[in-house]
Every structure is written in C-alpha cells, then in structure tokens.
Design a protein around this motif. Structure first.
Motif, PDB file in Angstrom:
ATOM      1  N   ASP A 145      49.021  30.316  43.452  1.00  0.00           N
ATOM      2  CA  ASP A 145      49.460  31.635  42.992  1.00  0.00           C
ATOM      3  C   ASP A 145      49.691  32.546  44.200  1.00  0.00           C
ATOM      4  OD1 ASP A 145      46.913  32.638  43.825  1.00  0.00           O
ATOM      5  OD2 ASP A 145      46.079  32.182  41.862  1.00  0.00           O
ATOM      6  N   ALA A 146      50.201  33.750  43.941  1.00  0.00           N
ATOM      7  CA  ALA A 146      50.557  34.676  45.014  1.00  0.00           C
ATOM      8  C   ALA A 146      49.340  35.125  45.822  1.00  0.00           C
ATOM      9  CB  ALA A 146      51.292  35.881  44.440  1.00  0.00           C
ATOM     10  N   ALA A 147      48.233  35.377  45.156  1.00  0.00           N
ATOM     11  CA  ALA A 147      47.031  35.827  45.865  1.00  0.00           C
ATOM     12  C   ALA A 147      46.545  34.769  46.853  1.00  0.00           C
ATOM     13  CB  ALA A 147      45.932  36.181  44.862  1.00  0.00           C
ATOM     14  N   ALA A 174      48.401  32.430  48.121  1.00  0.00           N
ATOM     15  CA  ALA A 174      49.447  32.308  49.144  1.00  0.00           C
ATOM     16  C   ALA A 174      49.251  33.360  50.232  1.00  0.00           C
ATOM     17  CB  ALA A 174      50.832  32.443  48.509  1.00  0.00           C
ATOM     18  N   ILE A 175      48.903  34.592  49.845  1.00  0.00           N
ATOM     19  CA  ILE A 175      48.645  35.638  50.842  1.00  0.00           C
ATOM     20  C   ILE A 175      47.430  35.285  51.690  1.00  0.00           C
ATOM     21  CG2 ILE A 175      47.854  38.024  51.121  1.00  0.00           C
ATOM     22  CD1 ILE A 175      49.806  38.801  48.906  1.00  0.00           C
ATOM     23  N   ASN A 176      46.365  34.841  51.047  1.00  0.00           N
ATOM     24  CA  ASN A 176      45.159  34.463  51.811  1.00  0.00           C
ATOM     25  C   ASN A 176      45.437  33.311  52.765  1.00  0.00           C
ATOM     26  OD1 ASN A 176      43.517  36.416  50.689  1.00  0.00           O
ATOM     27  ND2 ASN A 176      42.849  35.097  49.021  1.00  0.00           N
ATOM     28  N   ASN A 177      46.145  32.291  52.285  1.00  0.00           N
ATOM     29  CA  ASN A 177      46.468  31.157  53.153  1.00  0.00           C
ATOM     30  C   ASN A 177      47.417  31.570  54.273  1.00  0.00           C
ATOM     31  OD1 ASN A 177      44.850  29.596  51.554  1.00  0.00           O
ATOM     32  ND2 ASN A 177      46.525  28.548  50.506  1.00  0.00           N
ATOM     33  N   ALA A 178      48.386  32.435  53.966  1.00  0.00           N
ATOM     34  CA  ALA A 178      49.331  32.910  54.988  1.00  0.00           C
ATOM     35  C   ALA A 178      48.585  33.690  56.067  1.00  0.00           C
ATOM     36  CB  ALA A 178      50.413  33.767  54.341  1.00  0.00           C
ATOM     37  N   ARG A 179      47.616  34.494  55.653  1.00  0.00           N
ATOM     38  CA  ARG A 179      46.798  35.231  56.626  1.00  0.00           C
ATOM     39  C   ARG A 179      46.095  34.262  57.572  1.00  0.00           C
ATOM     40  NH1 ARG A 179      42.071  37.074  53.811  1.00  0.00           N
ATOM     41  NH2 ARG A 179      41.540  34.916  54.264  1.00  0.00           N
ATOM     42  N   GLY A 186      49.655  40.613  62.593  1.00  0.00           N
ATOM     43  CA  GLY A 186      50.377  41.127  61.441  1.00  0.00           C
ATOM     44  C   GLY A 186      49.724  42.353  60.829  1.00  0.00           C
ATOM     45  N   VAL A 187      50.539  43.184  60.171  1.00  0.00           N
ATOM     46  CA  VAL A 187      50.008  44.331  59.441  1.00  0.00           C
ATOM     47  C   VAL A 187      50.347  44.252  57.959  1.00  0.00           C
ATOM     48  CG1 VAL A 187      50.005  45.864  61.433  1.00  0.00           C
ATOM     49  CG2 VAL A 187      52.015  45.778  59.974  1.00  0.00           C
ATOM     50  N   SER A 188      51.272  43.355  57.601  1.00  0.00           N
ATOM     51  CA  SER A 188      51.675  43.206  56.209  1.00  0.00           C
ATOM     52  C   SER A 188      52.209  41.800  55.989  1.00  0.00           C
ATOM     53  CB  SER A 188      52.757  44.237  55.878  1.00  0.00           C
ATOM     54  OG  SER A 188      53.233  44.076  54.568  1.00  0.00           O
ATOM     55  N   ILE A 189      51.904  41.245  54.821  1.00  0.00           N
ATOM     56  CA  ILE A 189      52.370  39.901  54.467  1.00  0.00           C
ATOM     57  C   ILE A 189      53.110  39.986  53.141  1.00  0.00           C
ATOM     58  CG2 ILE A 189      51.700  37.538  53.874  1.00  0.00           C
ATOM     59  CD1 ILE A 189      49.135  37.995  55.507  1.00  0.00           C
ATOM     60  N   TRP A 190      54.277  39.385  53.101  1.00  0.00           N
ATOM     61  CA  TRP A 190      55.013  39.191  51.851  1.00  0.00           C
ATOM     62  C   TRP A 190      55.034  37.700  51.564  1.00  0.00           C
ATOM     63  CZ3 TRP A 190      60.257  42.178  52.738  1.00  0.00           C
ATOM     64  CH2 TRP A 190      60.021  43.550  52.694  1.00  0.00           C
ATOM     65  N   VAL A 191      54.820  37.330  50.310  1.00  0.00           N
ATOM     66  CA  VAL A 191      55.000  35.943  49.878  1.00  0.00           C
ATOM     67  C   VAL A 191      55.994  35.939  48.727  1.00  0.00           C
ATOM     68  CG1 VAL A 191      52.720  35.196  50.652  1.00  0.00           C
ATOM     69  CG2 VAL A 191      52.998  35.997  48.325  1.00  0.00           C
ATOM     70  N   VAL A 192      56.932  35.007  48.795  1.00  0.00           N
ATOM     71  CA  VAL A 192      57.973  34.894  47.771  1.00  0.00           C
ATOM     72  C   VAL A 192      58.064  33.434  47.369  1.00  0.00           C
ATOM     73  CG1 VAL A 192      60.403  35.251  47.235  1.00  0.00           C
ATOM     74  CG2 VAL A 192      59.262  36.789  48.842  1.00  0.00           C
ATOM     75  N   ARG A 193      58.009  33.181  46.083  1.00  0.00           N
ATOM     76  CA  ARG A 193      58.159  31.815  45.607  1.00  0.00           C
ATOM     77  C   ARG A 193      59.534  31.290  46.019  1.00  0.00           C
ATOM     78  NH1 ARG A 193      55.516  29.051  40.657  1.00  0.00           N
ATOM     79  NH2 ARG A 193      54.073  30.749  40.406  1.00  0.00           N
ATOM     80  N   SER A 194      59.562  30.155  46.650  1.00  0.00           N
ATOM     81  CA  SER A 194      60.827  29.587  47.134  1.00  0.00           C
ATOM     82  C   SER A 194      61.836  29.418  46.013  1.00  0.00           C
ATOM     83  CB  SER A 194      60.585  28.241  47.816  1.00  0.00           C
ATOM     84  OG  SER A 194      59.852  28.423  48.989  1.00  0.00           O
ATOM     85  N   SER A 195      61.364  29.079  44.839  1.00  0.00           N
ATOM     86  CA  SER A 195      62.273  28.860  43.706  1.00  0.00           C
ATOM     87  C   SER A 195      62.928  30.160  43.235  1.00  0.00           C
ATOM     88  CB  SER A 195      61.529  28.201  42.551  1.00  0.00           C
ATOM     89  OG  SER A 195      60.484  29.044  42.097  1.00  0.00           O
ATOM     90  N   ASP A 196      62.398  31.315  43.650  1.00  0.00           N
ATOM     91  CA  ASP A 196      62.969  32.608  43.260  1.00  0.00           C
ATOM     92  C   ASP A 196      64.012  33.116  44.251  1.00  0.00           C
ATOM     93  OD1 ASP A 196      61.424  32.716  40.983  1.00  0.00           O
ATOM     94  OD2 ASP A 196      59.812  33.854  41.942  1.00  0.00           O
ATOM     95  N   ILE A 197      64.237  32.406  45.326  1.00  0.00           N
ATOM     96  CA  ILE A 197      65.201  32.831  46.348  1.00  0.00           C
ATOM     97  C   ILE A 197      66.556  32.189  46.063  1.00  0.00           C
ATOM     98  CG2 ILE A 197      65.809  32.726  48.795  1.00  0.00           C
ATOM     99  CD1 ILE A 197      62.808  32.815  49.394  1.00  0.00           C
ATOM    100  N   THR A 198      67.579  33.014  46.080  1.00  0.00           N
ATOM    101  CA  THR A 198      68.950  32.532  45.945  1.00  0.00           C
ATOM    102  C   THR A 198      69.677  32.878  47.231  1.00  0.00           C
ATOM    103  OG1 THR A 198      68.885  32.965  43.580  1.00  0.00           O
ATOM    104  CG2 THR A 198      71.056  32.666  44.581  1.00  0.00           C
ATOM    105  N   ALA A 199      70.352  31.924  47.813  1.00  0.00           N
ATOM    106  CA  ALA A 199      71.031  32.142  49.090  1.00  0.00           C
ATOM    107  C   ALA A 199      72.480  31.699  49.012  1.00  0.00           C
ATOM    108  CB  ALA A 199      70.310  31.363  50.193  1.00  0.00           C
ATOM    109  N   SER A 200      73.294  32.331  49.821  1.00  0.00           N
ATOM    110  CA  SER A 200      74.682  31.901  49.924  1.00  0.00           C
ATOM    111  C   SER A 200      74.749  30.683  50.852  1.00  0.00           C
ATOM    112  CB  SER A 200      75.556  33.026  50.478  1.00  0.00           C
ATOM    113  OG  SER A 200      75.165  33.340  51.804  1.00  0.00           O
TER     114      SER A 200
END
Length: 94
Positions: free
Chosen positions: A30-32, A34-39, A48-62
């Motif tokens: 889950d996101a929580a 993911a933030i702890n592991n990313a830290r 770092g002063v801020s962490i963003w986590v985004v589910r890869s499946s939610d990203i759309t790219a050109s």
C-alpha cells in the motif's frame, strides 16, 4: 490473481530543490508502506524533505515515437515561448 505487491514509482524532493524527481521503483502492499520503504531505500543520508509514491499502473505516458505529432503544434504558438519577455532578477527560479 497475482500475489506480487504492486509496483510504486518513487519521487523525492531534495533539501534545496523545488521539485520532486524520480529516483526509482519498489514493490509495496500500500501507499503508506511504499513511503516507509522509499524513506529507507532512497533517503538514507537525510537528503530528502518530501516523498511522493505513485502506483506504476496509474501512470500514463506518451511514446517517444509520438514526439512529433504531440509536440509540433506548439511551435506555431509563439506566445507560449517566453523568448520576448524580460524576467526580473528578483523572480529567481523560473
């Protein structure tokens, strides 16, 4: 159904930065978590002063192959190119 945890993309904002930058990916339930592991993985030296986590499946790219049709129309709109604006020195990061 897959028992593998979802993949998360990790973005870190540095202490002197104004934006987040992509630093890597990791799996977490889950996101929580993911933030702890990313830290733990990406900010071991207190950079770092801020962490963003985004589910890869939610990203759309050109696709890079679509670069021409996607970006070429903006070349004909000169008002979008700030080449003729004077930016005051006190504005800073722009």
């Amino acid at each position: 159904m897959s028992s593998e945890w979802p993949l998360w993309e990790i973005f870190i904002r540095g202490q002197h930065g104004l934006n987040h930058r992509h630093v890597g990916s990791l799996h977490a339930p889950d996101a929580a978590m993911a933030i702890n592991n990313a830290r733990d993985v990406y900010t071991r030296r207190n950079e770092g002063v801020s962490i963003w986590v985004v589910r890869s499946s939610d990203i759309t790219a050109s696709a890079p192959s679509e670069k021409g049709p996607l970006f070429d129309p903006s070349n004909s709109k000169v008002y979008r190119h700030p080449t003729f604006f004077d930016i005051p020195d006190e504005v800073g990061h722009m």
